[in-house]
Motif scaffolding. Structure first.
Motif, short mmCIF file in Angstrom:
data_model
loop_
_atom_site.label_atom_id
_atom_site.label_comp_id
_atom_site.label_asym_id
_atom_site.label_seq_id
_atom_site.Cartn_x
_atom_site.Cartn_y
_atom_site.Cartn_z
N SER A 143 -3.38 -32.41 -25.53
CA SER A 143 -4.09 -33.58 -26.03
C SER A 143 -5.56 -33.48 -25.70
O SER A 143 -5.94 -33.27 -24.54
CB SER A 143 -3.52 -34.87 -25.43
OG SER A 143 -4.15 -36.00 -25.98
N ARG A 144 -6.38 -33.63 -26.73
CA ARG A 144 -7.81 -33.72 -26.53
C ARG A 144 -8.23 -35.14 -26.18
O ARG A 144 -9.40 -35.45 -26.04
CB ARG A 144 -8.54 -33.24 -27.79
CG ARG A 144 -8.74 -31.74 -27.89
CD ARG A 144 -7.50 -30.90 -27.85
NE ARG A 144 -6.58 -31.14 -28.96
CZ ARG A 144 -5.53 -30.39 -29.25
NH1 ARG A 144 -5.20 -29.38 -28.46
NH2 ARG A 144 -4.75 -30.66 -30.27
N ILE A 145 -7.23 -36.01 -26.01
CA ILE A 145 -7.45 -37.40 -25.62
C ILE A 145 -7.23 -37.52 -24.11
O ILE A 145 -6.25 -37.00 -23.57
CB ILE A 145 -6.50 -38.35 -26.37
CG1 ILE A 145 -6.65 -38.16 -27.90
CG2 ILE A 145 -6.75 -39.79 -25.97
CD1 ILE A 145 -8.02 -38.46 -28.45
N GLU A 146 -8.11 -38.22 -23.44
CA GLU A 146 -8.06 -38.31 -21.97
C GLU A 146 -6.70 -38.78 -21.47
O GLU A 146 -6.18 -39.81 -21.90
CB GLU A 146 -9.13 -39.29 -21.47
CG GLU A 146 -10.55 -38.80 -21.66
CD GLU A 146 -11.58 -39.84 -21.26
OE1 GLU A 146 -11.19 -41.03 -21.12
OE2 GLU A 146 -12.76 -39.49 -21.11
N ASP A 147 -6.15 -37.99 -20.52
CA ASP A 147 -4.96 -38.37 -19.76
C ASP A 147 -3.75 -38.68 -20.65
O ASP A 147 -2.88 -39.45 -20.24
CB ASP A 147 -5.26 -39.57 -18.85
CG ASP A 147 -6.39 -39.28 -17.88
OD1 ASP A 147 -6.46 -38.16 -17.36
OD2 ASP A 147 -7.22 -40.20 -17.67
#
Length: 261
Positions: A143-147
């Protein structure tokens, strides 16, 4: 900024995050109203950027095919993204951990299309006729989305959280299989991690192909002979660490291994 410009801007943010290995905040933090259609608009822009770099698409991955994952994100339908040539490995390959941000591994049944399949109106029976063979596969989701703070629009935009794919060399004709009944054992460094069965994917992995053909068909896109279809995880995703060796052993399909460098 109109919708098209906003989709391109968000796609560029994901593109840069992939290049720099630096995650970004969820798009849904800024705009909680974003839905699946918005996510696909961003995904299309991102794929255009990646293809302009010389990559090409080998097929599609389908995610959220298991009921627990759908409940987790509050949806009642799978999602899909591209399988990119640059992110495809073969059995036994080493995948460098620093290629990713927060990778996890999933064992999946992978189909190879034998003929063109175009929706709408594709039934599971018609999909079965179009699938030529099955392979053992490992998907590395990232995931390039945080956390991993993803909602539906975030993961759809981010290529359905595609990281990489590892494929077995063995290819088994579908006529010799009932994919629903294929059992799987996942090990890490020889120790049992999880188990699963084909029926975890929409009750029948072939139904995943029918769903994908019908969903793509709504936009005038068809599956073609030779396309790969990743049919969804058979278990909960497992975080990867440097030095790990994962092996998924499938009934009838054989095994597939990836080493983490």
């Amino acid at each position: 900024m109109n919708a098209d410009e906003l989709a391109r801007t968000r796609a560029r943010a994901l593109y840069d995050a992939r290049e720099k290995r630096e995650p970004i905040p969820p798009f849904t933090d800024e705009d909680p109203s974003l839905g699946m259609a918005d996510g696909y608009a961003i995904q299309r822009e991102l794929v255009t950027m990646l293809l302009a770099d010389g990559d090409h698409v080998l097929g599609h991955k389908v995610g959220l095919t298991a009921a627990p994952m759908q409940r987790l994100l509050g949806v009642d339908s799978p999602d899909y993204g591209p399988v990119l040539a640059s992110a495809t490995y073969t059995d036994g390959d080493t995948v460098e951990l620093d290629r990713f941000i927060a990778p996890k591994v999933e064992a999946e049944i992978v189909f190879v299309l034998g003929e063109r399949l175009e929706g709408p109106g594709v039934t599971t029976e018609r999909a079965r006729e179009a699938v030529a063979a099955a392979r053992a596969g490992l998907e590395i989701v990232d995931s390039r989305i945080e956390d991993w703070r993803i909602k539906l629009a975030d993961t759809v935009a981010d290529l359905a959280s595609m990281g990489a794919v590892v494929l077995s060399e063995r290819v088994v004709p579908l006529s010799e299989l009932d994919p629903r009944l294929i059992g799987m054992v996942l090990t890490r460094d020889g120790a049992l991690v999880d188990t699963g069965a084909g029926a975890a994917a929409l009750g029948d992995p072939v139904a995943v192909v029918a769903w994908l053909a019908n969903t793509l068909g709504e936009n005038g896109v068809a599956l073609n002979a030779g396309d790969l279809v990743m049919t969804g995880s058979l278990h909960a995703a497992v975080p990867m660490r440097a030095g790990d060796t994962f092996t998924a052993e499938f009934d009838r399909l054989g095994s597939v291994t990836v080493r983490v460098g």
